[in-house]
Write a protein that holds these residues in place. Structure first.
Motif, short mmCIF file in Angstrom:
data_model
loop_
_atom_site.label_atom_id
_atom_site.label_comp_id
_atom_site.label_asym_id
_atom_site.label_seq_id
_atom_site.Cartn_x
_atom_site.Cartn_y
_atom_site.Cartn_z
N ALA A 97 0.85 -1.18 0.00
CA ALA A 97 0.00 0.00 0.00
C ALA A 97 0.89 1.23 0.00
N PRO A 98 0.37 2.37 -0.47
CA PRO A 98 1.13 3.62 -0.36
C PRO A 98 1.45 3.93 1.09
N ILE A 99 2.50 4.69 1.34
CA ILE A 99 2.89 4.99 2.72
C ILE A 99 1.76 5.71 3.46
N THR A 100 0.96 6.47 2.74
CA THR A 100 -0.14 7.19 3.39
C THR A 100 -1.22 6.25 3.89
N GLU A 101 -1.20 5.00 3.44
CA GLU A 101 -2.18 4.01 3.88
C GLU A 101 -1.56 2.94 4.77
N ASN A 139 23.30 -12.69 5.72
CA ASN A 139 22.01 -12.08 6.01
C ASN A 139 21.21 -11.94 4.72
N THR A 140 19.92 -12.22 4.77
CA THR A 140 19.07 -12.03 3.60
C THR A 140 18.50 -10.62 3.60
N SER A 141 18.91 -9.85 2.61
CA SER A 141 18.30 -8.55 2.34
C SER A 141 17.47 -8.72 1.06
N SER A 142 17.64 -7.83 0.10
CA SER A 142 16.84 -7.85 -1.13
C SER A 142 17.39 -6.77 -2.05
N VAL A 143 17.01 -6.81 -3.33
CA VAL A 143 17.28 -5.64 -4.18
C VAL A 143 16.61 -4.42 -3.57
N ALA A 144 15.53 -4.66 -2.81
CA ALA A 144 14.83 -3.58 -2.12
C ALA A 144 15.67 -2.98 -1.00
N GLY A 145 16.77 -3.61 -0.64
CA GLY A 145 17.68 -3.06 0.36
C GLY A 145 18.71 -2.13 -0.24
N LEU A 146 18.71 -2.02 -1.57
CA LEU A 146 19.67 -1.17 -2.25
C LEU A 146 19.01 -0.12 -3.14
N HIS A 147 17.72 -0.27 -3.40
CA HIS A 147 17.00 0.62 -4.30
C HIS A 147 15.64 0.97 -3.68
N GLY A 148 14.95 1.91 -4.28
CA GLY A 148 13.62 2.27 -3.84
C GLY A 148 12.56 1.59 -4.68
N SER A 149 11.35 1.50 -4.15
CA SER A 149 10.21 0.95 -4.87
C SER A 149 8.95 1.42 -4.18
N SER A 150 7.91 1.67 -4.95
CA SER A 150 6.68 2.19 -4.35
C SER A 150 5.82 1.06 -3.79
N LEU A 196 3.02 -10.50 -2.99
CA LEU A 196 3.27 -9.15 -3.49
C LEU A 196 2.51 -8.89 -4.79
N GLU A 197 2.49 -9.88 -5.67
CA GLU A 197 1.74 -9.72 -6.92
C GLU A 197 0.26 -9.49 -6.63
N GLY A 198 -0.26 -10.25 -5.65
CA GLY A 198 -1.66 -10.09 -5.29
C GLY A 198 -1.94 -8.70 -4.74
N GLY A 199 -1.04 -8.21 -3.87
CA GLY A 199 -1.21 -6.89 -3.29
C GLY A 199 -1.11 -5.78 -4.31
N MET A 200 -0.30 -6.01 -5.36
CA MET A 200 -0.12 -4.99 -6.39
C MET A 200 -1.16 -5.11 -7.52
#
Length: 251
Positions: A97-101, A139-150, A196-200
């Protein structure tokens, strides 16, 4: 080829797809594997599936609960006398969800597992490795640990935090011959990706179009990197962030 005969490997989130496949690879190369997870039924299934592959032990524990973390570390050391490799892997995706939600409790839930859980695992396993004067942590991070995503700000924040924990502990424990690195998978073909696919609101596989190699990571892709970082042949690598991303980091 990596060889882990008689090495003791602890994997949190071990009943999930990546944890299970990584356990299977370590077992195939002679390791004794301890799988930690909160889901008792899934732990039983994984043990049944893998027990013919080698020596496997399962521990039900909540990685956000320090008493449980102390328990899985103590039980492993009591049973095997050491911990050679720690795959600090447990994690959740959180709400899309958007950060506002996003509610504060949504953030708290994700940070509890993805940051507190990683922190507590490091705290108690590194104490063992310091005494041993050797060991390796992934440690398991993600590409999301190095970049942004909405749409997944709590997840993004948590995976960036894993990078900080990795770098800090790598420096702190290098004098004790202990190495700490992080792995950063792209979207992977797992239950988390379906969530994640379902949420998006996207169809299965849609996000693979954002990956230059044109497919999601498979659990085996991540496992291969983990085994490389756990092997003595990578003994000069610490504090690093290792992409398993099909080229996403090149964009």
């Amino acid at each position: 080829m990596a060889h882990f005969t008689d090495k003791v490997v602890v994997i949190t989130g071990g009943a999930g797809a990546i944890g299970k496949v990584t356990a299977e690879e370590f077992l195939a190369k002679g390791a004794k594997v301890v799988i930690v997870d909160l889901a008792a039924d899934q732990l039983d299934e994984v043990k049944e599936d893998l027990q013919s592959r080698g020596e496997i032990h399962t521990i039900q524990a909540d990685v956000t609960n320090e008493t449980d973390v102390e328990k899985y570390v103590r039980e492993t050391v009591d049973r095997y006398g050491k911990i050679d490799v720690f795959f600090n892997n447990a994690g959740i995706e959180g709400k899309v969800a958007p950060i506002t939600e996003q509610k504060a409790e949504d953030l708290d839930k994700v940070l509890a597992v993805n940051v507190r859980g990683i922190f507590l695992g490091l705290k108690h396993v590194l104490a063992v490795m310091k005494e041993q004067k050797y060991g390796t942590v992934i440690n398991t991070s993600s590409v999301a640990g190095l970049h942004g995503s909405s749409g997944v700000t709590p997840y993004i924040a948590s995976k960036h935090a894993v990078v900080g924990l990795t770098k800090a502990t790598a420096v702190e424990f290098a004098p004790y011959n202990v190495r700490v690195n992080s792995v950063h998978p792209s979207p992977a073909n797992t239950r988390m990706m379906r969530s994640l696919e379902g949420g998006m609101g996207t169809d299965e596989g849609t996000l693979s179009k954002t990956i230059p190699l044109g497919r999601y990571a498979e659990s085996s892709d991540v496992a291969n990197m983990v085994l490389f970082l756990a092997d003595d042949k990578s003994d000069f690598l610490t504090g690093g962030q290792y992409l398993v991303d099909g080229g996403m980091g090149a964009l």
